[in-house]
Design an enzyme around this catalytic site. Structure first.
Site, mmCIF file in Angstrom:
data_model
loop_
_atom_site.group_PDB
_atom_site.id
_atom_site.type_symbol
_atom_site.label_atom_id
_atom_site.label_comp_id
_atom_site.label_asym_id
_atom_site.label_seq_id
_atom_site.Cartn_x
_atom_site.Cartn_y
_atom_site.Cartn_z
ATOM 1 C CG ASP A 251 -2.083 -0.915 1.136
ATOM 2 O OD1 ASP A 251 -2.097 -1.752 0.210
ATOM 3 O OD2 ASP A 251 -2.977 -0.816 1.987
ATOM 4 C CG ASP A 252 0.217 3.755 2.331
ATOM 5 O OD1 ASP A 252 -0.973 3.625 2.000
ATOM 6 O OD2 ASP A 252 0.599 3.731 3.526
ATOM 7 C CG HIS B 30 2.278 -0.100 4.547
ATOM 8 N ND1 HIS B 30 1.937 -1.028 5.500
ATOM 9 C CD2 HIS B 30 1.182 0.687 4.351
ATOM 10 C CE1 HIS B 30 0.683 -0.816 5.886
ATOM 11 N NE2 HIS B 30 0.206 0.208 5.201
ATOM 12 C CG HIS C 117 -4.230 2.999 -0.944
ATOM 13 N ND1 HIS C 117 -5.113 2.157 -0.286
ATOM 14 C CD2 HIS C 117 -3.381 3.476 0.029
ATOM 15 C CE1 HIS C 117 -4.816 2.119 1.005
ATOM 16 N NE2 HIS C 117 -3.774 2.916 1.219
#
Length: 283
Positions: free
Chosen positions: A84-85, A237, A134
């Site tokens: 993610d991110d 992440h 996202h």
């Protein structure tokens, strides 16, 4: 008389040969004028042919092969790595590590970061990783402001990704996961527009520290999920410390014969269910 018959035969053969040649030329001319067919007929687009094949040895072999593939996947020890991110400034290093271990992964990325690092996103697509969405802000107050706000952020993210890579992804993960702020009405809104909401089975908690502690947490989670016959989706992440210790995890996966795969749009998306746990942000 014999010579006359021979001459007639030669003349007839010449005429027939010329006729066949003319037909061939006509066909080639027609092909050149019309060009190649717009679409090559595929098996799934040929119901009459499929019906004709039904019950044949060839059809039986196809069905058997499909069953073998399904069974093989059931027997495989599969894990789904998700990040993610990103993409972050370290994303190229992350891809280097994944490439080195032959690992697949899915990236849920933020629109501003996609714009900031377009080349690494293009590399993800070219190399064969899965790319997902996202949102834009990663701000819970803004993202969960109304039932339309998650939809609008994902639509904006989708446009940015498609403009840069040509890929129109419907795979999404909401910031902080779908519970507790992703109300059922919000979920219906995104589903209406074809988005597939993904959460996770194993939370690495890799963002809590810069150590390798997350690796043991993930491995323990994988062992448990494998013991009950499930293929876990693992939350990680795109950040420096996670990347630093990722080789330990990937090496363990390889040694223990686990296969990493991408999340795909053809799969049934896994997301947390509200079950009276969801509430509006700020309430």
């Amino acid at each position: 008389m014999i010579y006359e018959i021979g001459a007639i035969i030669i003349i007839l053969l010449f005429i027939v040969g010329f006729s066949f040649r003319g037909t061939e030329d006509d066909v080639m001319v027609a092909v050149k004028k019309q060009g190649p067919p717009n679409e090559i007929p595929m098996m799934e687009n040929a119901p009459q042919l499929k019906q004709t094949m039904k019950g044949s040895i060839y059809a039986t072999s196809i069905i058997q092969k499909e069953k073998e593939v399904i069974q093989q996947e059931k027997n495989q020890k599969i894990v789904y790595l998700t990040f993610d991110d990103g993409p972050s400034s370290d994303a190229n290093e992350l891809l280097d590590v994944l490439d080195h271990y032959g690992a697949k992964a899915t990236f849920f990325m933020l629109a501003p970061h996609i714009k900031a690092y377009p080349d690494v996103v293009k590399r993800m697509v070219k190399t064969g990783y899965a790319v997902g969405l996202h949102g834009v802000t990663h701000d819970a107050r803004q993202f969960y402001h109304s039932k339309k706000s998650p939809l609008h952020e994902m639509q904006e993210d989708q446009k940015v990704l498609e403009k840069i890579t040509g890929v129109k992804s419907t795979l999404i993960r909401t910031p902080y996961g779908s519970v507790p702020y992703m109300l059922d009405s919000y979920r219906k809104e995104i589903e209406l527009y074809g988005f597939q909401l993904w959460d996770w089975d194993i939370d690495s908690d890799d963002w809590k520290s810069n150590s390798k502690a997350y690796v043991s947490r993930v491995i323990n989670g994988i062992k448990f999920m494998d013991s009950i016959g499930k293929h876990p989706v693992i939350l990680l992440h795109d950040r420096g410390p996670t990347i630093k210790y990722l080789p330990i995890l990937l090496n363990w996966l390889n040694k223990n014969h686990f296969v990493t795969k991408n999340l795909e749009e053809s799969m049934d998306a896994y997301s947390f269910k509200c079950n009276d746990r969801c509430h509006p942000y700020g309430s």
